[in-house]
Design a protein around this motif. Structure first.
Motif, short mmCIF file in Angstrom:
data_model
loop_
_atom_site.label_atom_id
_atom_site.label_comp_id
_atom_site.label_asym_id
_atom_site.label_seq_id
_atom_site.Cartn_x
_atom_site.Cartn_y
_atom_site.Cartn_z
N ALA A 69 3.86 39.38 -7.00
CA ALA A 69 5.13 40.09 -7.19
C ALA A 69 5.05 41.00 -8.41
O ALA A 69 5.52 42.14 -8.38
CB ALA A 69 6.26 39.09 -7.34
N GLU A 70 4.44 40.51 -9.47
CA GLU A 70 4.29 41.32 -10.68
C GLU A 70 3.40 42.53 -10.41
O GLU A 70 3.68 43.64 -10.86
CB GLU A 70 3.70 40.46 -11.80
N ARG A 71 2.34 42.30 -9.66
CA ARG A 71 1.42 43.39 -9.31
C ARG A 71 2.13 44.45 -8.47
O ARG A 71 1.96 45.65 -8.69
CB ARG A 71 0.22 42.82 -8.55
N ALA A 72 2.93 44.01 -7.50
CA ALA A 72 3.66 44.94 -6.64
C ALA A 72 4.68 45.72 -7.45
O ALA A 72 4.87 46.92 -7.24
CB ALA A 72 4.35 44.18 -5.51
N GLU A 73 5.34 45.05 -8.40
CA GLU A 73 6.32 45.73 -9.25
C GLU A 73 5.64 46.79 -10.10
O GLU A 73 6.13 47.90 -10.23
CB GLU A 73 7.02 44.71 -10.14
N THR A 75 2.82 48.34 -9.44
CA THR A 75 2.36 49.41 -8.56
C THR A 75 3.52 50.32 -8.18
O THR A 75 3.40 51.54 -8.20
CB THR A 75 1.71 48.83 -7.29
N GLY A 76 4.67 49.73 -7.86
CA GLY A 76 5.85 50.52 -7.53
C GLY A 76 6.31 51.37 -8.70
O GLY A 76 6.69 52.52 -8.54
N ARG A 77 6.26 50.80 -9.89
CA ARG A 77 6.65 51.55 -11.08
C ARG A 77 5.68 52.69 -11.36
O ARG A 77 6.09 53.79 -11.69
CB ARG A 77 6.68 50.60 -12.27
N ALA A 78 4.39 52.44 -11.15
CA ALA A 78 3.38 53.46 -11.38
C ALA A 78 3.54 54.60 -10.39
O ALA A 78 3.42 55.78 -10.74
CB ALA A 78 1.99 52.87 -11.30
N GLN A 79 3.85 54.29 -9.14
CA GLN A 79 4.03 55.33 -8.14
C GLN A 79 5.29 56.13 -8.44
O GLN A 79 5.30 57.34 -8.26
CB GLN A 79 4.11 54.71 -6.74
N ALA A 80 6.33 55.49 -8.92
CA ALA A 80 7.57 56.21 -9.27
C ALA A 80 7.32 57.13 -10.45
O ALA A 80 7.84 58.24 -10.51
CB ALA A 80 8.68 55.22 -9.59
N ASP A 81 6.49 56.70 -11.40
CA ASP A 81 6.16 57.53 -12.57
C ASP A 81 5.37 58.76 -12.16
O ASP A 81 5.58 59.84 -12.71
CB ASP A 81 5.38 56.72 -13.60
N THR A 82 4.45 58.62 -11.21
CA THR A 82 3.65 59.77 -10.79
C THR A 82 4.48 60.76 -10.01
O THR A 82 4.19 61.95 -10.00
CB THR A 82 2.44 59.33 -9.95
N ARG A 83 5.54 60.30 -9.34
CA ARG A 83 6.42 61.20 -8.59
C ARG A 83 7.50 61.81 -9.48
O ARG A 83 8.28 62.62 -9.04
CB ARG A 83 7.08 60.45 -7.44
#
Length: 86
Positions: A69-73, A75-83
């Motif tokens: 769950a921490e890893r998915a969070e 990853t989601g945060r990193a993808q939101a930052d790149t967008r």
């Protein structure tokens, strides 16, 4: 939901290595690597403690679920930052 957490039995390894074996290992002879046997045994037990903790963590379904769950969070945060979302 109850999950079997039998891997947590690995956490009994360090106390057994330090205290349970003490009556057996409490002697000066033989000398191992220039150390009395008891001091050598305690040194080995200290080195084995992280292995016991790692084995307990790798087999624990609750810890693994929290890690995923921490890893998915992350990853989601990193993808939101790149967008630019975040």
């Amino acid at each position: 939901m109850s999950k079997k957490r039998t891997s947590l039995w690995w956490l009994l390894g360090p106390p057994v290595a330090f205290l349970g074996v003490l009556p057996i290992a409490n002697r000066v002879e033989p000398i191992v690597l220039g150390l009395p046997f008891l001091m050598f045994w305690l040194f080995v037990a200290v080195l084995l403690t992280p292995l016991f903790v790692w084995l307990a963590a790798k087999g624990d379904p609750v810890w693994m679920a929290a890690r995923e769950a921490e890893r998915a969070e992350r990853t989601g945060r990193a993808q939101a930052d790149t967008r630019g979302g975040g």
